[in-house]
Design a protein around this motif. Structure first.
Motif, PDB file in Angstrom:
ATOM      1  N   ALA A 176       0.828  -1.207   0.000  1.00 37.10           N
ATOM      2  CA  ALA A 176       0.000   0.000   0.000  1.00 37.10           C
ATOM      3  C   ALA A 176       0.862   1.256   0.000  1.00 37.10           C
ATOM      4  N   ARG A 177       1.913   1.261   0.813  1.00 42.04           N
ATOM      5  CA  ARG A 177       2.789   2.438   0.845  1.00 42.04           C
ATOM      6  C   ARG A 177       3.464   2.654  -0.503  1.00 42.04           C
ATOM      7  N   SER A 178       3.922   1.565  -1.126  1.00 37.47           N
ATOM      8  CA  SER A 178       4.564   1.704  -2.429  1.00 37.47           C
ATOM      9  C   SER A 178       3.563   2.100  -3.514  1.00 37.47           C
ATOM     10  N   SER A 179       2.272   1.915  -3.240  1.00 37.29           N
ATOM     11  CA  SER A 179       1.221   2.288  -4.186  1.00 37.29           C
ATOM     12  C   SER A 179       0.680   3.685  -3.930  1.00 37.29           C
ATOM     13  N   GLY A 180       1.220   4.361  -2.935  1.00 42.45           N
ATOM     14  CA  GLY A 180       0.843   5.753  -2.713  1.00 42.45           C
ATOM     15  C   GLY A 180       0.049   6.047  -1.461  1.00 42.45           C
TER      16      GLY A 180
END
Length: 321
Positions: A176-180
């Protein structure tokens, strides 16, 4: 007679690989030599066994996320030719070949050649995003970060929304963090999550909440996180039995509840075209999401992995080359 291999669900938890004749396209149909097919979470209830299922199923029958190369066309087909690489909305794609209506396939552009492209779930994500009506400056909670939740996180954050991602696994929160995602919350305690979202939003809660799990507790949690006058979007696939909802809360908050599943073929096709454009144009990077691949003879392992989610799992593909 030309034959092919196809996976048949013969009983709960039991797949058989059959050798059957390759189907011939009827008028208005194309035949696709499949390169692969995604494994959908909706496959898990038939795999586990449900009262509404009958066994055996159709050969290839659980597969509906196929892509490949057109190798035959029926009469009266226009706009699709032998040799075209396509994503298809078809329904027997756990097999080496499948048939689709010619108006239910979309040609893949050169940018996507040699890339796996399970078009149906990608199109589904685009349609859910549209139905969610997400705008810049809104606060969005997404409950459940898997393949669908990760894509929606990227789309919502790119639209300028602040995304709070809620999921069980640490790897899902990393995704989720890498997806924004602006904030991530471990999905472990109902009331702690509510209090954390309340703190993150100054008590206002969320303009939009997307439930992307398909189970009772995530639906209950999502209902709590929507602000007054907000929208609850049900993207999880609830097919294992009836649900209960807190109608008193829904009434009091005056929320809109959107069941974001589409059945109109034209809408599904529009989502597929939008997904192709998003991936080909670089708006979406799907490569990190296809984490596990299995040959057809190991399809049972693919289904078990979709259920059990081994380390780093996002989505499984069954591949034919």
């Amino acid at each position: 007679m030309k034959t092919m291999r196809a996976a048949t669900l013969v009983a709960p938890g039991t797949m058989r690989i059959d050798t059957i004749p390759v189907p011939e396209p009827a008028a208005g149909q194309v035949r696709i030599r499949l390169e692969g097919c995604g494994v959908c979470a909706s496959n898990l209830e038939p795999w586990a066994g449900q009262d509404w299922m009958t066994y055996p199923g159709d050969p290839g029958g659980l597969g509906h996320e196929g892509w490949g190369v057109v190798d035959a066309v029926g009469s009266a087909v226009t706009g699709v030719s032998v040799g075209d690489r396509v994503a298809a909305l078809s329904f027997r794609s756990f097999a080496e070949y499948d048939l689709a209506d010619a108006d239910a396939v979309v040609t893949l552009p050169v940018q996507l050649y040699d890339k796996p492209f399970p078009g149906e779930p990608l199109g589904c994500a685009m349609n859910i995003f549209r139905r969610s009506d997400i705008q810049a400056s809104q606060t969005i909670a997404i409950v459940g970060i898997g393949f669908l939740g990760a894509i929606l996180t990227r789309l919502a954050s790119d639209a300028g929304a602040r995304v709070i991602a809620i999921s069980r696994r640490a790897s899902s929160l990393d995704l989720a963090r890498s997806s924004g995602a602006a904030e991530t919350i471990a999905m472990d305690d109902h009331w702690r999550i509510i209090e954390q979202v309340k703190s993150l939003t100054g008590g206002a809660m969320c303009d939009r909440v997307i439930e992307a799990v398909g189970k009772q507790w995530p639906l209950d949690l999502a209902s709590e996180l929507v602000r007054e006058g907000g929208k609850l979007i049900v993207a999880g696939y609830h097919q294992d039995g009836p649900r209960q909802v807190n109608m008193q809360m829904w009434n009091w908050k005056g929320i809109d509840v959107i069941n974001a599943h589409e059945r109109d073929p034209a809408v599904c096709l529009r989502g597929l075209r939008e997904a192709i454009g998003a991936v080909a144009g670089g708006r979406l990077d799907t490569d990190p999401l296809f984490t596990h691949a299995y040959p057809l003879e190991r399809i049972a392992e693919a289904l078990d992995a979709t259920r059990d989610k081994p380390g780093g799992f996002v989505k499984a593909l069954v591949t034919f080359r």
